[in-house]
Design an enzyme around this catalytic site. Structure first.
Site, PDB file in Angstrom:
ATOM      1  CG  HIS A 188     -11.466 -14.808  -1.648  1.00  0.00           C
ATOM      2  ND1 HIS A 188     -11.601 -13.806  -2.544  1.00  0.00           N
ATOM      3  CD2 HIS A 188     -12.191 -15.911  -2.412  1.00  0.00           C
ATOM      4  CE1 HIS A 188     -12.560 -14.111  -3.589  1.00  0.00           C
ATOM      5  NE2 HIS A 188     -12.678 -15.315  -3.474  1.00  0.00           N
ATOM      6  NE  ARG A 295     -12.410   6.539  12.716  1.00  0.00           N
ATOM      7  CZ  ARG A 295     -13.389   6.007  13.239  1.00  0.00           C
ATOM      8  NH1 ARG A 295     -14.169   5.537  12.044  1.00  0.00           N
ATOM      9  NH2 ARG A 295     -13.908   6.188  14.165  1.00  0.00           N
ATOM     10  NE  ARG A 331     -10.348  11.685  12.547  1.00  0.00           N
ATOM     11  CZ  ARG A 331     -10.477  10.635  13.438  1.00  0.00           C
ATOM     12  NH1 ARG A 331     -11.099  10.803  14.619  1.00  0.00           N
ATOM     13  NH2 ARG A 331      -9.937   9.474  13.029  1.00  0.00           N
ATOM     14  CD  GLU A 430     -11.056  12.888  19.325  1.00  0.00           C
ATOM     15  OE1 GLU A 430     -11.449  11.694  19.303  1.00  0.00           O
ATOM     16  OE2 GLU A 430     -10.395  13.421  18.635  1.00  0.00           O
ATOM     17  CG  ASN A 453     -15.108   5.636  19.183  1.00  0.00           C
ATOM     18  OD1 ASN A 453     -16.348   5.402  19.566  1.00  0.00           O
ATOM     19  ND2 ASN A 453     -14.867   5.567  17.982  1.00  0.00           N
ATOM     20  CG  ASP A 454     -10.124   9.013  21.325  1.00  0.00           C
ATOM     21  OD1 ASP A 454      -9.470   7.916  21.732  1.00  0.00           O
ATOM     22  OD2 ASP A 454      -9.845   9.257  20.053  1.00  0.00           O
ATOM     23  NE  ARG A 464     -10.615   3.945  20.405  1.00  0.00           N
ATOM     24  CZ  ARG A 464     -10.720   4.918  19.587  1.00  0.00           C
ATOM     25  NH1 ARG A 464     -10.691   6.144  19.849  1.00  0.00           N
ATOM     26  NH2 ARG A 464     -11.002   4.588  18.697  1.00  0.00           N
ATOM     27  CB  CYS A 501     -18.116  10.868  14.275  1.00  0.00           C
ATOM     28  SG  CYS A 501     -17.064  11.678  14.912  1.00  0.00           S
TER      29      CYS A 501
HETATM   30  C1  PEP Z   1     -13.805   8.728  18.496  1.00  0.00           C
HETATM   31  O1  PEP Z   1     -12.849   8.920  19.068  1.00  0.00           O
HETATM   32  O2  PEP Z   1     -14.901   8.544  18.682  1.00  0.00           O
HETATM   33  C2  PEP Z   1     -13.721   8.860  17.126  1.00  0.00           C
HETATM   34  C3  PEP Z   1     -14.789   8.758  16.324  1.00  0.00           C
HETATM   35  O3  PEP Z   1     -12.479   8.897  16.554  1.00  0.00           O
HETATM   36  P1  PEP Z   1     -11.528   7.623  16.287  1.00  0.00           P
HETATM   37  O4  PEP Z   1     -12.504   6.505  16.587  1.00  0.00           O
HETATM   38  O5  PEP Z   1     -10.987   7.641  14.961  1.00  0.00           O
HETATM   39  O6  PEP Z   1     -10.367   8.101  17.368  1.00  0.00           O
HETATM   40 MG    MG Z   2     -11.042   9.760  18.544  1.00  0.00          MG
END
Ligand code: PEP
Ligand code: MG
Length: 573
Positions: A188, A295, A331, A430, A453-454, A464, A501
């Site tokens: 908080h 998301r 998405r 991805e 990210n993926d 990851r 993204c």
């Molecule tokens: C990604 O994989 O880069 C992505 C934006 O999706 P998430 O992080 O939700 O897997």
């Molecule tokens: Mg992803």
């Protein structure tokens, strides 16, 4: 002293040590005859507490708004909770405890229950139970509740922790910062500090045992550092740092709502990644020109059953309406991998990231997928929406997903339900497979969005989320960068566009490189938008393109980073 950086900014002021009187709890047992009077005493204190809380809720609503005042509505619910009441009465009647001890026991039981939950937000709600408990305890003991509404000077509040009722009654004109022993980034105190835009460091564990009050204190909410009784030299260093921070914020404030266009005229789109409709306001405030990634999985999490079509429609519509004509990319459900749903029998898998996740699961469960698609289509009548499928590895998945989309559209047409007939369809790139056949995939869709990210995890075969190999997780590894370039080029050859993204989009250093590769849209956390915008506005597209040529010749992520750092340094970026 090091703590958790909870709210950015630097402040130098005097300490105001906020301590609450300790109330001794009498644990002696009572006779049966006395129990009735104790229950009555508890009920009286509870009523007084409820009245105080309604009063604070009203004042908070007027001073800070609905979101903040909700905390107290929730606290009133805690005070009135029948299970809580029952537990206390039981402790008095069966365990023969006095009201104070009965309350203390119940607060400990319930807050421990919340603290053991998985969800960080729910865990932090234990603080509300303790806060209400303490208020009832003070009322039982007829002790006046200390409040922070009369402060003489500008101060930094130092406390064990700050409860919602402490901060609600605080004289916000006088408070310049917070430092607490307890708390995490979503506690908080941290949330309140960010709302009030004052620096805060939480979770220092022992600040209250170090300060007495009135000392000079430096609070660095950017690095999570606190210095008590600083030396002359430290004061100078932090005064400079504070000035630099203020200048930076001012400069960013000025460009926030301007277009992201380079000095030589290349314009790109900067969009926000959001998780819930609530995030839209922050996105707009930061200057987002759209939502590049919504998301939707959060709609499905922390609940006991799948969300209905109407529930989803309301959420998507809220975002569509709030963003007006700005594009919003929704998405479809990306669940599985590390995100399971307790109410949906997910199989135990040896490699969940390589398993039954995202579009794979959706194609196996057309009931779930079509419900979501209908909800998105219906909301598309209210704004500028696009649909994006995650975790695509090949043509067949797009083909099958589009077939289901067609059926969903047909179902809506049959009922004369309006939707955007021209709604655009995109896919996330991805997986390395999708990146390699991007030229084929683009024929089937309107746009790409790269999920670095993926893509990084699958390209480099590095989980990851695994700390042990975190140093191997390198989005700037040349292998990843070559794929990114390949994806963008493929979309351009087909006259279409590519966004990105993953977290990489919000990295200022990487932004120059992505700009040079021709990326059309950058989607990131709202807070990162102003600084990336500034970077792009100060950059030259031609120079960034040359930089890409150089970088793509390199063999390691370290070499890439060095090259980027040098490039930015020379140009003062
Ligand atoms: C990604 O994989 O880069 C992505 C934006 O999706 P998430 O992080 O939700 O897997
Ligand atoms: Mg992803």
């Amino acid at each position: 002293m090091k703590g958790i950086a909870a709210s950015p900014g630097i402040v130098i002021a005097k300490v105001f040590k906020f301590e609450k009187p300790d109330i001794m709890i009498d644990h002696n047992t009572i006779s049966e005859k006395e129990t009735r009077a104790e229950v009555q005493r508890f009920n009286k204190a509870k009523l007084k507490t409820k009245n105080q809380l309604s009063d604070i809720a009203k004042k908070t609503l007027a001073a800070m708004g609905k979101e903040e005042s909700k905390i107290f509505d929730a606290q009133i619910m805690v005070a009135e909770d029948p299970m809580f009441q029952q537990q206390i009465e039981q402790n008095i009647n069966d365990k023969r405890l006095k009201a104070e001890a009965a309350l203390d026991l119940a607060v400990k039981t319930f807050s421990a229950m919340f603290e053991s939950l998985e969800d960080e937000y729910m865990r932090e709600r234990a603080a509300d139970i303790k806060d209400v408990g303490l208020r009832i305890l003070y009322n039982l003991a007829n002790v006046e509740i200390v409040s922070l509404n009369h402060l003489d000077a500008q101060v930094v509040i130092v406390a064990e922790d700050l409860t919602p009722s402490d901060t609600a009654q605080m004289d916000t004109e006088k408070v310049r910062g917070f430092v607490t022993n307890a708390g995490g980034r979503t506690s908080h105190t941290a949330i309140m500090a960010r709302t009030l835009e004052i620096p805060a460091v939480v979770g220092t564990k022992e600040i209250t045992s170090i300060v007495k009050g009135e000392e000079t204190i430096i609070v660095d909410g950017i690095e999570g550092v606190v210095i008590v009784n600083p030396t002359e030299e430290e004061l100078n260093v932090f005064q400079e740092k504070r000035q630099a921070y203020i200048e930076k914020i001012k400069a960013l404030e000025k460009i926030k709502q301007l277009p992201a266009v380079t000095r030589d005229g290349r314009k790109v789109q900067l969009a926000a990644n959001i998780g819930t409709p609530k995030d839209v306001q922050g996105a707009l405030k930061s200057g987002a020109e759209g939502v590049g990634l919504y998301r939707t999985e959060f709609l499905y999490m922390n609940r006991t059953a799948l969300p209905t079509e109407d529930e989803q429609f309301e959420a998507y519509k809220a975002v569509a309406v709030a963003m007006k004509d700005r594009p919003v990319i929704i998405r479809t459900l990306d669940i599985g991998g590390d995100k399971a749903l307790s109410y949906m029998n997910f199989p135990k898998e040896l490699n969940p990231f390589l398993g039954w996740r995202a579009v794979r699961m959706c194609l196996d469960r057309p009931d779930i997928f079509k419900t979501q698609l209908r909800a998105i289509l219906r909301a598309s009548d209210e704004g500028n929406l696009a649909i994006m499928y995650p975790m695509i590895t090949g043509m067949n998945e797009i083909h099958r997903a589009n077939e289901l989309l067609e059926t969903a559209k047909e179902e809506l047409r049959e009922k004369d339900t309006p939707f955007d007939e021209d709604i655009k369809i995109g896919i996330m790139i991805e997986t390395p497979a999708a990146a390699v056949i991007a030229d084929q995939l683009i024929k089937k869709v309107d746009f790409f969005s790269i999920g670095t990210n993926d893509l990084t995890q699958y390209t480099l075969a590095v989980d990851r989320g695994n700390e042990k190999i975190a140093h191997l997780y390198q989005p700037l590894h040349p292998a990843v960068l070559h794929l990114v370039k390949r994806i963008i080029d493929a979309s351009h050859r087909a006259g279409k566009w590519t966004g990105l993204c993953g977290e990489l989009a919000g990295d200022e250093r990487a932004a120059i490189l992505l700009l040079g590769m021709g990326l059309d849209e950058f989607s990131m956390s709202a807070v990162s938008i102003p600084k990336v915008k500034q970077m792009i506005r100060n950059a030259s597209f031609r120079e960034a393109q040359k930089l890409v040529e150089q970088v793509l010749e390199m063999g390691t992520a370290e070499a890439v980073k060095d090259c980027l750092d040098k490039f930015l340094k020379i140009r003062g970026l």
